[in-house]
Design an enzyme around this catalytic site. Structure first.
Site, mmCIF file in Angstrom:
data_model
loop_
_atom_site.group_PDB
_atom_site.id
_atom_site.type_symbol
_atom_site.label_atom_id
_atom_site.label_comp_id
_atom_site.label_asym_id
_atom_site.label_seq_id
_atom_site.Cartn_x
_atom_site.Cartn_y
_atom_site.Cartn_z
ATOM 1 N N CYS A 8 36.439 50.253 33.874
ATOM 2 C CA CYS A 8 37.135 49.885 32.634
ATOM 3 C C CYS A 8 36.656 50.821 31.530
ATOM 4 C CB CYS A 8 36.920 48.412 32.281
ATOM 5 S SG CYS A 8 35.211 47.950 31.943
ATOM 6 N N ASN A 11 32.569 49.193 30.527
ATOM 7 C CA ASN A 11 31.679 48.662 31.577
ATOM 8 C C ASN A 11 30.749 47.559 31.046
ATOM 9 O OD1 ASN A 11 29.085 49.790 33.874
ATOM 10 N ND2 ASN A 11 30.849 48.562 34.357
ATOM 11 N N CYS A 13 32.579 44.428 30.005
ATOM 12 C CA CYS A 13 33.378 43.193 30.162
ATOM 13 C C CYS A 13 34.103 43.163 31.517
ATOM 14 C CB CYS A 13 34.404 43.041 29.043
ATOM 15 S SG CYS A 13 33.688 42.892 27.405
ATOM 16 N N ARG A 14 35.271 43.838 31.593
ATOM 17 C CA ARG A 14 36.155 43.642 32.744
ATOM 18 C C ARG A 14 35.608 44.186 34.065
ATOM 19 N NH1 ARG A 14 40.904 46.680 29.954
ATOM 20 N NH2 ARG A 14 39.047 47.779 29.232
ATOM 21 N N SER A 15 35.129 45.441 34.079
ATOM 22 C CA SER A 15 34.699 45.985 35.380
ATOM 23 C C SER A 15 33.409 45.349 35.903
ATOM 24 C CB SER A 15 34.631 47.523 35.374
ATOM 25 O OG SER A 15 33.677 48.015 34.476
ATOM 26 N N ASP A 127 42.932 41.984 28.431
ATOM 27 C CA ASP A 127 41.712 42.585 27.882
ATOM 28 C C ASP A 127 41.026 41.629 26.906
ATOM 29 O OD1 ASP A 127 39.717 44.078 26.784
ATOM 30 O OD2 ASP A 127 40.921 45.903 26.584
HETATM 31 P P1 4NP Z 1 35.508 46.642 28.746
HETATM 32 O O1 4NP Z 1 35.643 46.105 27.246
HETATM 33 O O2 4NP Z 1 36.214 47.984 28.784
HETATM 34 O O3 4NP Z 1 36.225 45.592 29.532
HETATM 35 O O4 4NP Z 1 34.034 46.733 29.036
HETATM 36 C C1 4NP Z 1 35.470 46.882 26.101
HETATM 37 C C2 4NP Z 1 34.206 47.184 25.683
HETATM 38 C C3 4NP Z 1 34.036 47.944 24.535
HETATM 39 C C4 4NP Z 1 35.145 48.362 23.823
HETATM 40 C C5 4NP Z 1 36.412 48.060 24.249
HETATM 41 C C6 4NP Z 1 36.593 47.312 25.406
HETATM 42 N N1 4NP Z 1 34.970 49.101 22.613
HETATM 43 O O5 4NP Z 1 35.974 49.432 21.976
HETATM 44 O O6 4NP Z 1 33.819 49.414 22.273
#
Ligand code: 4NP
Length: 164
Positions: A8, A11, A13-15, A127
């Site tokens: 993702c 790294n 949240c989702r992945s 998301d």
């Molecule tokens: P992830 O979530 O890609 O599922 O880990 C996010 C974590 C950080 C950000 C966006 C999404 N950010 O914009 O910092």
């Protein structure tokens, strides 16, 4: 051994949720030895001087609610060398897909997938970073992981049949 890298943006949240949910699924099926499972970020945002951030607390909380621990997982960034190390590079949304194709210079072996493509509801994983809804993200990711495991199991059966 089947290698799966979940990807993702951050790294955190989702992945990591996908990594932890998929690991739990194969463990419950008694099949952990068949898999190498990891997760990583397309961005370097959550890795500072080589030390990755921990899983985002609301993601940890929803995993805990479903009986799962993050086990000290920290964010890492994907690298170009990972393309050859894994059989399935499974990302969460179309932005990740674009970043991966750029990093790998395409997808010569057809290894890059979107997690929800293994379900009846293809598209992006919800998301939670933007929606704040970690339960819906959990549900999407769980459904995607179930479909991915089913597809790998079926593919391996087909290979065994071919070898008979
Ligand atoms: P992830 O979530 O890609 O599922 O880990 C996010 C974590 C950080 C950000 C966006 C999404 N950010 O914009 O910092």
């Amino acid at each position: 051994m089947t290698g799966i890298m979940f990807v993702c943006l951050g790294n955190i949240c989702r992945s990591p949720m996908a990594e932890i949910i998929f690991k739990d699924m194969v463990e419950k099926a008694g099949r952990s030895a068949e898999f190498l499972i990891a997760s990583s970020a397309t961005s370097s945002e959550n890795v500072c001087n080589g030390i990755g951030a921990e899983v985002y607390p609301p993601a940890k909380k929803v995993l805990a609610k479903h009986g799962l621990s993050t086990g000290g997982k920290r964010a890492v960034q994907i690298s170009a060398e990972d393309y050859d190390k894994y059989d399935y590079i499974v990302c969460m949304d179309k932005y990740n897909l674009r970043s991966l194709n750029r990093l790998f210079g395409g997808d010569k072996d057809g290894k890059i997938f979107m997690l929800m493509d293994f379900t009846e509801r293809p598209g992006d994983v919800s998301d939670p970073w933007y929606s704040g809804d970690f339960e819906t993200a959990y549900r999407d990711i769980h459904e995607g992981c179930k479909g991915l495991l089913k597809q790998i199991t079926q593919k391996n059966k087909d290979i065994i049949r071919k070898d008979d």
